[in-house]
Design a protein around this motif. Structure first.
Motif, PDB file in Angstrom:
ATOM      1  N   VAL A  56       0.862  -1.173   0.000  1.00  0.00           N
ATOM      2  CA  VAL A  56       0.000   0.000   0.000  1.00  0.00           C
ATOM      3  C   VAL A  56       0.899   1.223   0.000  1.00  0.00           C
ATOM      4  O   VAL A  56       1.792   1.351   0.839  1.00  0.00           O
ATOM      5  N   PRO A  57       0.731   2.137  -0.949  1.00  0.00           N
ATOM      6  CA  PRO A  57       1.660   3.268  -1.062  1.00  0.00           C
ATOM      7  C   PRO A  57       1.831   4.051   0.235  1.00  0.00           C
ATOM      8  O   PRO A  57       2.932   4.377   0.618  1.00  0.00           O
ATOM      9  N   GLU A  58       0.742   4.358   0.898  1.00  0.00           N
ATOM     10  CA  GLU A  58       0.826   5.160   2.114  1.00  0.00           C
ATOM     11  C   GLU A  58      -0.031   4.516   3.203  1.00  0.00           C
ATOM     12  O   GLU A  58      -1.144   4.954   3.463  1.00  0.00           O
ATOM     13  N   PRO A  59       0.466   3.466   3.854  1.00  0.00           N
ATOM     14  CA  PRO A  59      -0.327   2.849   4.922  1.00  0.00           C
ATOM     15  C   PRO A  59      -0.512   3.812   6.079  1.00  0.00           C
ATOM     16  O   PRO A  59       0.298   4.699   6.314  1.00  0.00           O
ATOM     17  N   SER A  60      -1.604   3.637   6.783  1.00  0.00           N
ATOM     18  CA  SER A  60      -1.868   4.499   7.931  1.00  0.00           C
ATOM     19  C   SER A  60      -0.993   4.086   9.104  1.00  0.00           C
ATOM     20  O   SER A  60      -0.554   2.934   9.209  1.00  0.00           O
ATOM     21  N   ASN A  61      -0.745   5.020   9.994  1.00  0.00           N
ATOM     22  CA  ASN A  61       0.069   4.741  11.172  1.00  0.00           C
ATOM     23  C   ASN A  61      -0.614   3.678  12.026  1.00  0.00           C
ATOM     24  O   ASN A  61      -1.771   3.802  12.393  1.00  0.00           O
ATOM     25  N   GLY A  62       0.084   2.608  12.330  1.00  0.00           N
ATOM     26  CA  GLY A  62      -0.483   1.511  13.094  1.00  0.00           C
ATOM     27  C   GLY A  62      -0.984   0.365  12.248  1.00  0.00           C
ATOM     28  O   GLY A  62      -1.431  -0.647  12.782  1.00  0.00           O
ATOM     29  N   ALA A  63      -0.924   0.505  10.913  1.00  0.00           N
ATOM     30  CA  ALA A  63      -1.344  -0.592  10.026  1.00  0.00           C
ATOM     31  C   ALA A  63      -0.470  -1.822  10.269  1.00  0.00           C
ATOM     32  O   ALA A  63       0.699  -1.708  10.662  1.00  0.00           O
ATOM     33  N   VAL A  64      -1.065  -3.002  10.047  1.00  0.00           N
ATOM     34  CA  VAL A  64      -0.306  -4.248  10.230  1.00  0.00           C
ATOM     35  C   VAL A  64      -0.434  -5.118   8.987  1.00  0.00           C
ATOM     36  O   VAL A  64      -1.355  -4.960   8.181  1.00  0.00           O
ATOM     37  N   ARG A  65       0.525  -6.014   8.841  1.00  0.00           N
ATOM     38  CA  ARG A  65       0.477  -7.017   7.776  1.00  0.00           C
ATOM     39  C   ARG A  65       1.090  -8.299   8.317  1.00  0.00           C
ATOM     40  O   ARG A  65       1.835  -8.284   9.306  1.00  0.00           O
ATOM     41  N   LEU A  66       0.741  -9.417   7.688  1.00  0.00           N
ATOM     42  CA  LEU A  66       1.307 -10.708   8.053  1.00  0.00           C
ATOM     43  C   LEU A  66       2.237 -11.167   6.944  1.00  0.00           C
ATOM     44  O   LEU A  66       1.876 -11.141   5.766  1.00  0.00           O
ATOM     45  N   VAL A  67       3.419 -11.584   7.319  1.00  0.00           N
ATOM     46  CA  VAL A  67       4.376 -12.159   6.374  1.00  0.00           C
ATOM     47  C   VAL A  67       4.573 -13.605   6.780  1.00  0.00           C
ATOM     48  O   VAL A  67       4.883 -13.901   7.942  1.00  0.00           O
ATOM     49  N   ARG A  68       4.361 -14.518   5.845  1.00  0.00           N
ATOM     50  CA  ARG A  68       4.426 -15.934   6.187  1.00  0.00           C
ATOM     51  C   ARG A  68       5.311 -16.682   5.205  1.00  0.00           C
ATOM     52  O   ARG A  68       5.402 -16.315   4.024  1.00  0.00           O
TER      53      ARG A  68
ATOM     54  N   GLY B  96       1.180 -15.769  10.422  1.00  0.00           N
ATOM     55  CA  GLY B  96       2.423 -15.215   9.931  1.00  0.00           C
ATOM     56  C   GLY B  96       3.063 -14.256  10.928  1.00  0.00           C
ATOM     57  O   GLY B  96       2.519 -13.997  12.004  1.00  0.00           O
ATOM     58  N   ARG B  97       4.219 -13.731  10.539  1.00  0.00           N
ATOM     59  CA  ARG B  97       4.925 -12.765  11.377  1.00  0.00           C
ATOM     60  C   ARG B  97       4.215 -11.420  11.309  1.00  0.00           C
ATOM     61  O   ARG B  97       3.806 -10.971  10.234  1.00  0.00           O
ATOM     62  N   VAL B  98       4.081 -10.767  12.441  1.00  0.00           N
ATOM     63  CA  VAL B  98       3.418  -9.473  12.503  1.00  0.00           C
ATOM     64  C   VAL B  98       4.420  -8.372  12.157  1.00  0.00           C
ATOM     65  O   VAL B  98       5.501  -8.293  12.759  1.00  0.00           O
ATOM     66  N   GLU B  99       4.044  -7.548  11.188  1.00  0.00           N
ATOM     67  CA  GLU B  99       4.824  -6.357  10.874  1.00  0.00           C
ATOM     68  C   GLU B  99       3.901  -5.153  10.964  1.00  0.00           C
ATOM     69  O   GLU B  99       2.753  -5.200  10.506  1.00  0.00           O
ATOM     70  N   VAL B 100       4.403  -4.084  11.588  1.00  0.00           N
ATOM     71  CA  VAL B 100       3.588  -2.917  11.871  1.00  0.00           C
ATOM     72  C   VAL B 100       4.206  -1.696  11.198  1.00  0.00           C
ATOM     73  O   VAL B 100       5.433  -1.587  11.080  1.00  0.00           O
ATOM     74  N   PHE B 101       3.350  -0.782  10.728  1.00  0.00           N
ATOM     75  CA  PHE B 101       3.809   0.453  10.098  1.00  0.00           C
ATOM     76  C   PHE B 101       3.695   1.587  11.112  1.00  0.00           C
ATOM     77  O   PHE B 101       2.613   1.870  11.632  1.00  0.00           O
ATOM     78  N   ALA B 102       4.818   2.230  11.416  1.00  0.00           N
ATOM     79  CA  ALA B 102       4.824   3.329  12.385  1.00  0.00           C
ATOM     80  C   ALA B 102       6.023   4.220  12.112  1.00  0.00           C
ATOM     81  O   ALA B 102       7.100   3.744  11.747  1.00  0.00           O
ATOM     82  N   GLY B 103       5.846   5.504  12.278  1.00  0.00           N
ATOM     83  CA  GLY B 103       6.946   6.440  12.047  1.00  0.00           C
ATOM     84  C   GLY B 103       7.409   6.446  10.605  1.00  0.00           C
ATOM     85  O   GLY B 103       8.590   6.713  10.331  1.00  0.00           O
ATOM     86  N   GLY B 104       6.497   6.118   9.674  1.00  0.00           N
ATOM     87  CA  GLY B 104       6.839   6.158   8.254  1.00  0.00           C
ATOM     88  C   GLY B 104       7.574   4.940   7.751  1.00  0.00           C
ATOM     89  O   GLY B 104       8.118   4.962   6.629  1.00  0.00           O
ATOM     90  N   ARG B 105       7.617   3.833   8.512  1.00  0.00           N
ATOM     91  CA  ARG B 105       8.343   2.642   8.050  1.00  0.00           C
ATOM     92  C   ARG B 105       7.707   1.395   8.624  1.00  0.00           C
ATOM     93  O   ARG B 105       6.969   1.434   9.617  1.00  0.00           O
ATOM     94  N   TRP B 106       7.996   0.263   7.987  1.00  0.00           N
ATOM     95  CA  TRP B 106       7.553  -1.037   8.467  1.00  0.00           C
ATOM     96  C   TRP B 106       8.591  -1.613   9.416  1.00  0.00           C
ATOM     97  O   TRP B 106       9.800  -1.420   9.231  1.00  0.00           O
ATOM     98  N   GLY B 107       8.144  -2.332  10.435  1.00  0.00           N
ATOM     99  CA  GLY B 107       9.047  -2.987  11.360  1.00  0.00           C
ATOM    100  C   GLY B 107       8.367  -4.167  12.021  1.00  0.00           C
ATOM    101  O   GLY B 107       7.191  -4.464  11.759  1.00  0.00           O
TER     102      GLY B 107
END
Length: 791
Positions: A674-686, A695-706
């Motif tokens: 997603v080009p500009e995910p919202s702060n706090g968005a999550v995704r699963l990587v499996r 899957g592994r939880v990855e969260v978008f915060a501070g302008g980056r995924w982690g």
């Protein structure tokens, strides 16, 4: 108005907010200067006659304005008065306008009211030309007096930021006046109502009833087995009215259906002191439901004599869900008992299930006579029960074929004509596809397990022509909700527009819904209910939000309507609130709905009510709350088996229940970035080959995924992630990089502690964004599911 305003910045912000409201088509509701809705005066007004049909003045207020007009005439020079009397009448009578709150800037109760209504510029300029001296006698506002010599500043001072509401333009504004006094619906047909908080801090409030004894007390039952007394001023007695928590079978698991489930006062309670309760009991793996009779204490009208319990009826429960729980007394004086089908999937008991077995008490509406039972049997069978004399049936059975009716009510009938009185409405919780609302009648079969809603569930049984089942008056699919909570037909005094509206809800989706009968066709029209948009509910004492798990509905002794919901559906969590429903578009005339509560002597300490919920300012209709799925334990809210076969549609079409607003949730892991995910968005990587939902939880915060790195990661945090991704259930929280390590990403969150109700992980407690003392070998994961893992 410079002296009244809080500075230019605030004025600009207010103007922008009003423009935004207008752009959304969100005109604010009419309101009176007492912050309550307008009304139809009980008799025509003599002075402000133009507001006789609808407005903000009762005859007493109208007479007071006439006296002010007379006093004004006595103070103003006769020559000026001849020119200005019409203006004076116009200005005084705006207190009677249904839009008085807008004309006098009363939407914000923290600011002073205008002393003169807001005027349109052209009207003001004409008035100033010949009658500006009138205002020294009309208004005590000295700042207005000082502007008397400057026409532009004078009229700017009397202007409104929102020119739609200035006088007299609002009189001819079709958008404002076309539906004046009606319940307003938004563009999606959602009826906009408001709420008033009545009680809070309750643990799964399952029922609220009144004693019909003139005291106007209401009694709120908690699932644990306690009942509390609330007085008309909403203070609560410190000591419970009833406490049978030691006998009641329940648990702290979210969604557990067992517990204290029903309460009803005998119609002659004020004379015989009898009340009846419905609760779960159990020993080991053996569980049953119990209906008992109690008497109120001879020494204290606000306490039950716990030694007076007499067990009226017990019914064995083969499973821990589908426990029914409603008790009602009808106009016939008999006690109606609503049982579930016994639980598990698809009513598997016997050849046709409990619900279709007339010799079983489960899956039924029962009717018994508990009058004059001091001697002899504890209850008798009414002679007109439909299966009296049938050797293959239990004589207690009044209606059959129900799955798990959760909350039923008798219609009080139209206050004027009595039409509808005695109708019995029930919400019956569905299986895989549909929830339904039924009108229960003597001897009728409501179709379960042959039918669910309007469709066949058991195809073979459904094809049996001897079934002779009754279709519901309304059914809705599981995309709208998965556990109906039956409600009431509104028959109260305070909000005439709601008369005849059946209001109910859904425990899982948090939707409030309504049905209104077309008296000509007998069909029922559906409308969703949402919280008022814009400034509709922005008045003292009103709120526009509620906790999502709608447990039960109620009416007080005067017929006003309430519902109970909770933020956490556990019998041990005090997040339950009682809400009163408010129509902000119209009320009854002042004085019409006053009650005279019979005095009840109070012993012990009172706990005064302190509201906790707040109005949330939004520029559009308040979104319905999304209830997270309860975790653990059996529940009435989820389907318990896959469909047995393709369903057959009945000849009568399914009513269209209205579309859900907005798009569906994104499900599973993201397929593309997603080009500009919202702060706090999550995704699963499996890893490859792993099924969706884990899957592994990855969260978008501070302008980056982690990643989330946490060796104490638990299911409450996992529930937040699963809900964000559109999954109904959380199976488990995965630890120690079970689904791989995110070496290419920074670790953004550590020591995450959630309650489970947060919108995203950033709202949970954590060590701080980017702060951690762990490595990627502890990256957290989740296992989510759309199916109930407990079934």
């Amino acid at each position: 108005m410079a002296g009244r305003r809080a500075g230019a910045g605030t004025g600009v912000w207010t103007l922008l907010a009003l423009l935004a409201l207008r752009a959304l088509g969100a005109a604010a509701h009419p309101q009176c200067l007492d912050f309550r809705p307008p009304f139809r005066p009980p008799q025509p007004l003599r002075f402000c006659a133009q507001y006789s049909a609808f407005g903000c003045c009762a005859p007493e207020h109208d007479a007071a304005l006439a006296r002010r007009f007379g006093a004004l005439e006595a103070r103003v020079d006769a020559a000026i008065w001849a020119e200005c009397a019409g203006y004076a009448l116009d200005l005084l009578c705006q207190e009677c306008s249904p839009y008085a709150a807008h004309l006098y800037d009363a939407e914000d109760p923290s600011t002073p009211l205008r002393t003169v209504p807001g005027l349109c510029e052209d009207y003001c300029l004409d008035l100033w030309q010949s009658c500006r001296g009138l205002f020294r006698h009309l208004s005590p506002d000295r700042e207005l007096w000082t502007l008397e010599g400057n026409r532009a500043k004078f009229c700017r001072y009397l202007s409104l930021d929102d020119t739609d509401y200035c006088f007299p333009r609002l009189l001819v504004n079709e958008n404002l006046n076309s539906n004046l006094g009606r319940v307003v619906a938004d563009a999606m047909g959602c009826l906009q109502l408001c709420l008033e908080e009545v009680a809070n801090g309750l643990r799964n409030p399952v029922a609220m009833v009144h004693a019909q004894d003139g005291s106007h007390r209401f009694f709120v039952a908690e699932q644990l087995g306690l009942v509390w007394v609330y007085l008309p001023d909403r203070s609560r007695l410190e000591k419970p009215f009833l406490n049978i928590s030691r006998a009641v079978l329940t648990s702290p698991w979210e969604g557990d259906e067992r517990g204290f489930l029903g309460l009803a006062f005998h119609p002659s309670f004020r004379h015989n002191g009898k009340l009846y309760v419905y609760y779960s009991v159990g020993v080991g793996f053996h569980e049953w439901i119990r209906i008992s009779e109690f008497r109120v204490s001879e020494d204290d009208a606000n306490a039950v004599d716990h030694d007076s319990e007499r067990i009226i009826l017990e019914i064995e429960e083969p499973a821990s869900n589908h426990n029914g729980g409603q008790l009602l007394f009808g106009d016939d004086g008999y006690l109606y008992i609503f049982t579930g089908d016994g639980g598990m999937a698809g009513d598997p008991f016997g050849k046709f299930g409990n619900a279709q077995n007339k010799s079983a008490l489960l899956g039924k509406v029962l009717r018994i006579d508990v009058n004059r039972n001091e001697r002899g049997p504890l209850y008798r069978i009414p002679s007109d029960n439909p299966f009296v004399g049938d050797p293959a049936a239990r004589p207690e059975v009044y209606a059959l074929g129900v799955r798990n009716m959760w909350r039923c009510s008798f219609d009080r009938g139209d206050p004027a004509s009595g039409a509808g009185r005695g109708r019995l409405f029930c919400g019956d919780v569905g299986q895989n596809k549909f929830e339904e609302v039924d009108l229960v009648e003597r001897g009728r079969n409501y179709g379960w397990r042959a039918r669910e809603g309007f469709e066949c569930y058991d195809r073979k049984l459904c094809a049996n022509t001897s079934l002779d089942d009754v279709l519901p008056i309304f059914a809705y699919p599981h995309k709208l909700g998965k556990s109906v909570t039956g409600g009431y037909v509104y028959r109260g005094c305070e909000y005439p527009n709601l008369n005849g509206l059946y209001i109910f809800g859904d425990f899982m989706s948090g939707r409030l819904m309504s049905l209104r009968e077309n008296l000509g066709t007998g069909q029922w029209r559906y409308n969703e209910i949402c919280m008022g948009r814009g400034q509709t509910c922005a008045f003292p004492g009103l709120i526009n939000n509620y906790y999502p798990h709608i447990i039960s509905f109620a009416e007080d002794e005067a017929g006003e309507l309430y519902f109970m919901s909770t933020g956490v559906p556990s019998a041990t969590v005090a997040r339950g609130v009682v809400y009163k429903m408010i129509d902000p578009s119209r009320r009854a005339p002042p004085g019409k709905c006053q009650i005279q509560a019979a005095h009840v002597k109070v012993r012990g300490r009172l706990i005064h009510f302190v509201p906790k919920e707040k109005f949330i300012r939004r520029t559009e209709s308040t979104p319905r709350p999304t209830a997270p799925a309860p975790t653990k334990a059996p529940r009435r809210s989820r389907p318990t088996a896959a469909p047995l076969a393709p369903t057959l549609r009945p000849a009568r079409p399914t009513p269209r229940p209205g579309r859900r607003r907005g798009g569906g949730r994104r499900r599973g892991r993201l397929g593309t970035a997603v080009p500009e995910p919202s702060n706090g968005a999550v995704r699963l990587v499996r890893p490859p080959g792993l099924s969706p939902g884990r899957g592994r939880v990855e969260v978008f915060a501070g302008g980056r995924w982690g990643t989330v790195c946490d060796d104490a990661w638990d299911t409450k945090g996992a529930a937040v992630v699963c809900r964000q991704l559109g999954f109904a259930y959380t199976v488990r929280a995965a630890k120690r990089a079970e689904f791989g390590e995110g070496h290419t990403l920074p670790i953004l969150l550590d020591d995450v502690r959630c309650t489970g109700n947060e919108r995203n992980l950033l709202e949970c407690a954590h060590a701080g964004l980017g702060s951690h003392n762990c490595g990627h070998q502890e990256d957290a994961g989740v296992v989510c599911s759309r199916e109930n893992p407990d079934l």
